[in-house]
Motif scaffolding. Structure first.
Motif, PDB file in Angstrom:
ATOM      1  N   ARG A  16     -17.572  -5.469  27.834  1.00  0.00           N
ATOM      2  CA  ARG A  16     -17.424  -6.941  27.402  1.00  0.00           C
ATOM      3  C   ARG A  16     -16.364  -6.925  26.289  1.00  0.00           C
ATOM      4  NH1 ARG A  16     -19.305  -9.536  23.505  1.00  0.00           N
ATOM      5  NH2 ARG A  16     -21.041  -7.900  22.734  1.00  0.00           N
ATOM      6  N   LYS A  17     -16.497  -6.251  25.548  1.00  0.00           N
ATOM      7  CA  LYS A  17     -15.674  -6.570  24.047  1.00  0.00           C
ATOM      8  C   LYS A  17     -14.016  -6.064  24.482  1.00  0.00           C
ATOM      9  CE  LYS A  17     -18.409  -6.215  20.534  1.00  0.00           C
ATOM     10  NZ  LYS A  17     -18.304  -5.905  19.029  1.00  0.00           N
ATOM     11  N   ALA A  18     -13.661  -5.296  25.363  1.00  0.00           N
ATOM     12  CA  ALA A  18     -12.655  -4.914  26.075  1.00  0.00           C
ATOM     13  C   ALA A  18     -11.925  -6.039  26.724  1.00  0.00           C
ATOM     14  CB  ALA A  18     -12.586  -3.842  27.074  1.00  0.00           C
ATOM     15  N   LYS A  19     -12.819  -6.804  27.211  1.00  0.00           N
ATOM     16  CA  LYS A  19     -12.191  -8.265  27.875  1.00  0.00           C
ATOM     17  C   LYS A  19     -12.148  -9.188  26.843  1.00  0.00           C
ATOM     18  CE  LYS A  19     -11.593  -6.745  32.146  1.00  0.00           C
ATOM     19  NZ  LYS A  19     -10.390  -6.910  33.129  1.00  0.00           N
ATOM     20  N   GLY A  20     -12.592  -9.095  25.832  1.00  0.00           N
ATOM     21  CA  GLY A  20     -12.676 -10.136  24.875  1.00  0.00           C
ATOM     22  C   GLY A  20     -13.540 -11.278  25.067  1.00  0.00           C
ATOM     23  N   LEU A  21     -14.703 -11.002  25.737  1.00  0.00           N
ATOM     24  CA  LEU A  21     -15.595 -12.061  25.872  1.00  0.00           C
ATOM     25  C   LEU A  21     -16.877 -12.021  24.961  1.00  0.00           C
ATOM     26  CD1 LEU A  21     -16.031 -11.404  29.771  1.00  0.00           C
ATOM     27  CD2 LEU A  21     -14.887 -13.109  28.526  1.00  0.00           C
ATOM     28  N   SER A  22     -17.491 -12.887  24.455  1.00  0.00           N
ATOM     29  CA  SER A  22     -18.631 -13.023  23.788  1.00  0.00           C
ATOM     30  C   SER A  22     -19.871 -12.943  24.636  1.00  0.00           C
ATOM     31  CB  SER A  22     -18.849 -14.251  22.864  1.00  0.00           C
ATOM     32  OG  SER A  22     -18.985 -15.247  23.950  1.00  0.00           O
ATOM     33  N   GLN A  23     -20.931 -12.809  24.166  1.00  0.00           N
ATOM     34  CA  GLN A  23     -22.237 -12.568  24.849  1.00  0.00           C
ATOM     35  C   GLN A  23     -22.196 -14.006  25.626  1.00  0.00           C
ATOM     36  OE1 GLN A  23     -25.094 -11.449  22.249  1.00  0.00           O
ATOM     37  NE2 GLN A  23     -24.852  -9.140  22.763  1.00  0.00           N
ATOM     38  N   VAL A  24     -22.043 -14.915  25.052  1.00  0.00           N
ATOM     39  CA  VAL A  24     -22.281 -16.287  25.336  1.00  0.00           C
ATOM     40  C   VAL A  24     -21.557 -16.721  26.502  1.00  0.00           C
ATOM     41  CG1 VAL A  24     -22.414 -18.761  24.951  1.00  0.00           C
ATOM     42  CG2 VAL A  24     -23.433 -17.171  23.302  1.00  0.00           C
ATOM     43  N   GLU A  25     -20.204 -16.194  26.475  1.00  0.00           N
ATOM     44  CA  GLU A  25     -19.251 -16.233  27.621  1.00  0.00           C
ATOM     45  C   GLU A  25     -19.550 -15.603  28.697  1.00  0.00           C
ATOM     46  OE1 GLU A  25     -15.262 -17.359  25.058  1.00  0.00           O
ATOM     47  OE2 GLU A  25     -15.757 -15.205  25.300  1.00  0.00           O
ATOM     48  N   ALA A  36     -30.234 -12.285  27.709  1.00  0.00           N
ATOM     49  CA  ALA A  36     -30.267 -11.492  28.782  1.00  0.00           C
ATOM     50  C   ALA A  36     -29.261 -10.241  28.393  1.00  0.00           C
ATOM     51  CB  ALA A  36     -30.056 -11.917  30.259  1.00  0.00           C
ATOM     52  N   ILE A  37     -28.028 -10.763  28.260  1.00  0.00           N
ATOM     53  CA  ILE A  37     -26.883  -9.975  27.738  1.00  0.00           C
ATOM     54  C   ILE A  37     -27.228  -9.090  26.486  1.00  0.00           C
ATOM     55  CG2 ILE A  37     -24.474  -9.821  27.259  1.00  0.00           C
ATOM     56  CD1 ILE A  37     -25.007 -10.927  30.078  1.00  0.00           C
ATOM     57  N   GLU A  58     -17.275  -9.511  37.413  1.00  0.00           N
ATOM     58  CA  GLU A  58     -16.686 -10.233  36.083  1.00  0.00           C
ATOM     59  C   GLU A  58     -16.020  -9.523  35.064  1.00  0.00           C
ATOM     60  OE1 GLU A  58     -15.336 -13.596  34.708  1.00  0.00           O
ATOM     61  OE2 GLU A  58     -16.931 -13.722  36.130  1.00  0.00           O
ATOM     62  N   LEU A  59     -16.267  -8.360  34.946  1.00  0.00           N
ATOM     63  CA  LEU A  59     -15.537  -7.396  33.931  1.00  0.00           C
ATOM     64  C   LEU A  59     -14.650  -6.224  34.825  1.00  0.00           C
ATOM     65  CD1 LEU A  59     -18.675  -6.585  31.893  1.00  0.00           C
ATOM     66  CD2 LEU A  59     -16.926  -7.799  31.154  1.00  0.00           C
ATOM     67  N   ASP A  60     -14.363  -6.526  35.944  1.00  0.00           N
ATOM     68  CA  ASP A  60     -13.508  -5.961  36.546  1.00  0.00           C
ATOM     69  C   ASP A  60     -13.644  -4.248  36.506  1.00  0.00           C
ATOM     70  OD1 ASP A  60     -11.176  -5.806  38.377  1.00  0.00           O
ATOM     71  OD2 ASP A  60      -9.786  -5.472  36.996  1.00  0.00           O
ATOM     72  N   CYS A  61     -14.778  -3.896  36.964  1.00  0.00           N
ATOM     73  CA  CYS A  61     -15.001  -2.562  36.832  1.00  0.00           C
ATOM     74  C   CYS A  61     -16.226  -2.119  37.978  1.00  0.00           C
ATOM     75  CB  CYS A  61     -15.595  -1.854  35.334  1.00  0.00           C
ATOM     76  SG  CYS A  61     -17.059  -2.917  34.856  1.00  0.00           S
ATOM     77  N   ARG A  62     -16.752  -1.132  38.028  1.00  0.00           N
ATOM     78  CA  ARG A  62     -17.786  -0.533  38.802  1.00  0.00           C
ATOM     79  C   ARG A  62     -19.134  -0.719  38.163  1.00  0.00           C
ATOM     80  NH1 ARG A  62     -17.127   5.179  40.373  1.00  0.00           N
ATOM     81  NH2 ARG A  62     -16.939   5.266  38.225  1.00  0.00           N
ATOM     82  N   VAL A  63     -20.087  -0.942  38.745  1.00  0.00           N
ATOM     83  CA  VAL A  63     -21.813  -0.924  38.304  1.00  0.00           C
ATOM     84  C   VAL A  63     -21.762   0.437  37.585  1.00  0.00           C
ATOM     85  CG1 VAL A  63     -23.895  -0.993  38.892  1.00  0.00           C
ATOM     86  CG2 VAL A  63     -22.301  -2.594  40.052  1.00  0.00           C
ATOM     87  N   GLU A  64     -21.275   1.538  38.182  1.00  0.00           N
ATOM     88  CA  GLU A  64     -21.375   2.921  37.507  1.00  0.00           C
ATOM     89  C   GLU A  64     -20.855   2.866  36.172  1.00  0.00           C
ATOM     90  OE1 GLU A  64     -20.430   2.476  40.465  1.00  0.00           O
ATOM     91  OE2 GLU A  64     -21.775   3.345  41.841  1.00  0.00           O
ATOM     92  N   ASP A  65     -19.818   2.035  35.858  1.00  0.00           N
ATOM     93  CA  ASP A  65     -18.852   1.937  34.602  1.00  0.00           C
ATOM     94  C   ASP A  65     -19.927   1.483  33.747  1.00  0.00           C
ATOM     95  OD1 ASP A  65     -16.825   3.420  35.643  1.00  0.00           O
ATOM     96  OD2 ASP A  65     -15.701   1.506  36.095  1.00  0.00           O
ATOM     97  N   LEU A  66     -20.715   0.493  34.133  1.00  0.00           N
ATOM     98  CA  LEU A  66     -21.709  -0.272  33.242  1.00  0.00           C
ATOM     99  C   LEU A  66     -23.109   0.284  33.158  1.00  0.00           C
ATOM    100  CD1 LEU A  66     -20.986  -3.895  34.427  1.00  0.00           C
ATOM    101  CD2 LEU A  66     -19.774  -2.723  32.410  1.00  0.00           C
TER     102      LEU A  66
END
Length: 166
Positions: A16-25, A36-37, A58-66
């Motif tokens: 999330r931080k790599a994409k520059g997103l806050s928890q709210v966004e 939930a985040i 949304e984060l442009d990655c695989r579920v396994e990355d998360l």
């Protein structure tokens, strides 16, 4: 609390931080509340498949990355102070409710605290630790925080009484 074997580990925060997103966004983009985040990032909640897929998209990655399974037997996931430096790998460990908390044993604090053996070694990912003690030892340890010099006296007294009772 036994081993964390097969526990789901969440790597959502760094993604999330790599994409520059806050928890709210991020929460708004995937259709959940910010809480939930936060709960996922603090290892309190594992999302269902649909939410995990939306997060990955949304984060442009695989579920396994998360989300991954922790299959190690002598490593535990911990909660660190955001200011903790993974390069300072020696840590004291304490269990607070169901969370494992680490306290760095770096050169900054050693002289004021005396010499203390490490309970674990922090991994380079800064989120997991290799235990140098048994989990039973962690269940019997306590954490006192504060700036009162009397804490050192209290700690010595408790340690002495524990040895006498053992």
């Amino acid at each position: 609390m036994g081993s964390n074997k097969d526990q789901a580990l969440c790597n959502l925060k760094p993604a999330r931080k790599a994409k520059g997103l806050s928890q709210v966004e991020l929460a708004a983009r995937v259709g959940v509340k910010r809480q939930a985040i936060y709960d996922m990032e603090s290892q309190r909640y594992v999302p269902n498949t649909a939410l995990a897929l939306r997060l990955a998209k949304e984060l442009d990655c695989r579920v396994e990355d998360l989300f991954t399974l922790d299959e190690s037997e002598n490593e535990l996931t911990l909660t660190l102070d955001e200011a903790a430096n993974p390069a300072d790998s020696r840590v004291s460990l304490f269990r607070v409710r169901q969370r494992l908390i680490s306290y760095p044993l770096d050169n900054k604090w050693l002289l004021s605290d005396g010499f203390r053996s490490a309970d674990g070694l922090l991994k380079p990912d800064g989120r997991t630790v290799t235990l140098l003690q048994t989990e039973d030892y962690l269940e019997k340890s306590a954490l006192l925080l504060g700036c009162d010099p009397a804490f050192a006296l209290l700690s010595a007294h408790v340690a002495r009484k524990t040895k006498e009772a053992g």
